[in-house]
Design a protein around this motif. Structure first.
Motif, short mmCIF file in Angstrom:
data_model
loop_
_atom_site.label_atom_id
_atom_site.label_comp_id
_atom_site.label_asym_id
_atom_site.label_seq_id
_atom_site.Cartn_x
_atom_site.Cartn_y
_atom_site.Cartn_z
N LEU A 182 -7.76 -11.96 9.47
CA LEU A 182 -7.77 -10.53 9.16
C LEU A 182 -8.50 -10.26 7.84
O LEU A 182 -9.17 -9.22 7.70
N ILE A 183 -8.38 -11.16 6.89
CA ILE A 183 -9.12 -11.00 5.63
C ILE A 183 -10.61 -11.17 5.87
O ILE A 183 -11.43 -10.37 5.38
N ASP A 184 -11.00 -12.18 6.65
CA ASP A 184 -12.41 -12.41 6.93
C ASP A 184 -13.03 -11.24 7.69
O ASP A 184 -14.21 -10.93 7.51
N ASP A 185 -12.23 -10.58 8.53
CA ASP A 185 -12.74 -9.43 9.28
C ASP A 185 -12.70 -8.14 8.47
O ASP A 185 -13.07 -7.07 8.97
N GLY A 186 -12.22 -8.21 7.23
CA GLY A 186 -12.31 -7.07 6.32
C GLY A 186 -11.28 -6.00 6.51
O GLY A 186 -11.45 -4.89 5.99
N ILE A 187 -10.16 -6.27 7.19
CA ILE A 187 -9.15 -5.23 7.34
C ILE A 187 -7.89 -5.51 6.52
O ILE A 187 -7.00 -4.67 6.46
N VAL A 188 -7.84 -6.66 5.88
CA VAL A 188 -6.80 -6.99 4.90
C VAL A 188 -7.49 -7.54 3.67
O VAL A 188 -8.46 -8.29 3.78
N SER A 189 -7.01 -7.17 2.49
CA SER A 189 -7.57 -7.69 1.25
C SER A 189 -6.49 -8.43 0.48
O SER A 189 -5.29 -8.18 0.66
N VAL A 190 -6.91 -9.34 -0.37
CA VAL A 190 -5.98 -10.08 -1.21
C VAL A 190 -6.40 -9.91 -2.66
O VAL A 190 -7.57 -10.05 -3.00
N SER A 191 -5.46 -9.54 -3.50
CA SER A 191 -5.72 -9.41 -4.93
C SER A 191 -4.95 -10.50 -5.66
O SER A 191 -3.83 -10.83 -5.27
N ARG A 192 -5.54 -11.05 -6.70
CA ARG A 192 -4.90 -12.14 -7.42
C ARG A 192 -4.69 -11.72 -8.88
O ARG A 192 -5.58 -11.85 -9.71
N ASP A 193 -3.53 -11.19 -9.16
CA ASP A 193 -3.15 -10.87 -10.53
C ASP A 193 -2.17 -11.96 -10.97
O ASP A 193 -2.51 -13.12 -11.03
N ASP A 194 -0.96 -11.57 -11.28
CA ASP A 194 0.05 -12.58 -11.58
C ASP A 194 0.47 -13.31 -10.30
O ASP A 194 0.69 -14.51 -10.29
N VAL A 195 0.59 -12.53 -9.21
CA VAL A 195 0.96 -13.09 -7.91
C VAL A 195 -0.01 -12.53 -6.86
O VAL A 195 -0.30 -11.34 -6.86
N ALA A 196 -0.52 -13.39 -6.00
CA ALA A 196 -1.44 -12.93 -4.96
C ALA A 196 -0.71 -11.94 -4.05
O ALA A 196 0.42 -12.19 -3.61
N SER A 197 -1.33 -10.80 -3.80
CA SER A 197 -0.71 -9.78 -2.95
C SER A 197 -1.71 -9.32 -1.90
O SER A 197 -2.93 -9.38 -2.09
N LEU A 198 -1.18 -8.85 -0.79
CA LEU A 198 -1.98 -8.43 0.36
C LEU A 198 -1.80 -6.94 0.60
O LEU A 198 -0.74 -6.38 0.35
N GLN A 199 -2.86 -6.31 1.10
CA GLN A 199 -2.78 -4.91 1.48
C GLN A 199 -3.88 -4.61 2.49
O GLN A 199 -4.83 -5.37 2.64
N LEU A 200 -3.72 -3.49 3.21
CA LEU A 200 -4.75 -3.06 4.14
C LEU A 200 -5.94 -2.50 3.38
O LEU A 200 -5.78 -1.81 2.38
N THR A 201 -7.14 -2.78 3.85
CA THR A 201 -8.34 -2.18 3.30
C THR A 201 -8.53 -0.79 3.91
O THR A 201 -7.74 -0.35 4.76
N ALA A 202 -9.60 -0.10 3.54
CA ALA A 202 -9.89 1.20 4.13
C ALA A 202 -10.07 1.09 5.65
O ALA A 202 -9.50 1.89 6.41
N PRO A 203 -10.87 0.12 6.16
CA PRO A 203 -10.94 -0.02 7.62
C PRO A 203 -9.59 -0.37 8.24
O PRO A 203 -9.31 0.03 9.38
N GLY A 204 -8.76 -1.11 7.53
CA GLY A 204 -7.42 -1.41 8.04
C GLY A 204 -6.57 -0.16 8.15
O GLY A 204 -5.86 0.05 9.14
N GLN A 205 -6.63 0.70 7.14
CA GLN A 205 -5.90 1.97 7.21
C GLN A 205 -6.43 2.84 8.35
O GLN A 205 -5.68 3.59 8.98
#
Length: 285
Positions: free
Chosen positions: A180-203
């Protein structure tokens, strides 16, 4: 599937609906039958899908008939017709939403317009756009992961695994979430803890899941606007800052960062004459 832990009980039915139409050529058969004024004899249907052999078309028709989407009528032993059932016709808004998302968010090759002499995105048939979208969201665990991310918002991998895939080992989430990340509909951010969220195409998948949820539970399509997970968000007038424009490459590895929930991508209804809208008479890929 941890559907009971989400604020919606129609997730399992939506997942089943996607499994029903995900096999290749199913959407082509359904949209071809929908484009005709009445049932078609097998030979006529095959004329519309000339790239399919009998070994491909017969199994699809049989499976779609068993699913209650296509009606097989034997007038005589040699006169058999195929047409959509009422249930199959009711599925068309969902296929339109799938095609609309694919047209808006999947990468297209540039081709030369012989009239203008300029390069422009290739025209993909509606059925192919729908099938390509199914390839992105129809694989195992994709639906429950996307549904959970939409319901929960930004979350960690461990929390997502516990919510969506509690009956599996924690490592089972890695393969589907990476896809899902490779297809661009989920993104991962790495701050203190890696977190996942839907991208604009995912929304922007919201119209698809709303339409499928209404179909799978036999509710009127307009009622889907208030879906508890994928319903249209109410954004205060002061917070509106214009439309989001998002175009995600089919194989992109870079996530699209968003600072607020994007507006759902508009779904353009396909017309029967546009089913074969590519320069060729069959699938372009």
């Amino acid at each position: 599937m941890a559907a009971a832990r989400l604020p919606s009980t129609d997730l399992p039915r939506v997942a089943e609906a996607l499994e029903m139409i995900a096999p290749r050529w199913s959407v082509w058969v359904l949209m071809t039958l929908a484009s005709q004024p009445g049932p078609l004899r097998y030979t006529k249907l095959k004329e519309h899908l000339p790239w399919l052999g009998d070994g491909q078309l017969h199994p699809r028709l049989r499976a779609l008939s068993e699913a209650g989407l296509v009606e097989r009528t034997a007038q005589t032993r040699l006169h058999v017709t195929y047409g959509l059932t009422a249930r199959g016709r009711d599925l068309m808004p969902s296929l339109t939403a799938l095609a609309g998302w694919g047209d808006a968010h999947l990468e297209k090759n540039l081709v030369l317009n012989r009239v203008t002499g300029k390069s422009e995105p290739e025209r993909i048939p509606a059925a192919q756009n729908a099938e390509d979208t199914l390839a992105v969201i129809g694989h195992r665990h994709a639906t429950v992961l996307l549904w959970t991310l939409k319901a929960r918002g930004t979350t960690t991998m461990a929390a997502l695994s516990a919510d969506a895939m509690a009956e599996h080992s924690p490592s089972a989430i890695y393969s589907p979430i990476r896809r899902l990340i490779d297809d661009g509909i989920v993104s991962v951010s790495r701050d203190d803890v890696a977190s996942l969220q839907l991208t604009a195409p995912g929304q922007a998948l919201a119209p698809i899941y709303r339409a499928l949820a209404a179909w799978a539970t036999a509710r009127p399509l307009p009622d889907a606007e208030s879906h508890p997970v994928w319903g249209t968000p109410r954004i205060p007038a002061a917070a509106r800052s214009g439309q989001w424009a998002a175009h995600q490459a089919r194989k992109a590895s870079q996530a699209v960062a968003v600072s607020q929930p994007p507006a759902p991508a508009p779904v353009t209804a396909w017309r029967p004459g546009e089913l074969f809208s590519a320069a060729t008479t069959g699938p372009s890929r």
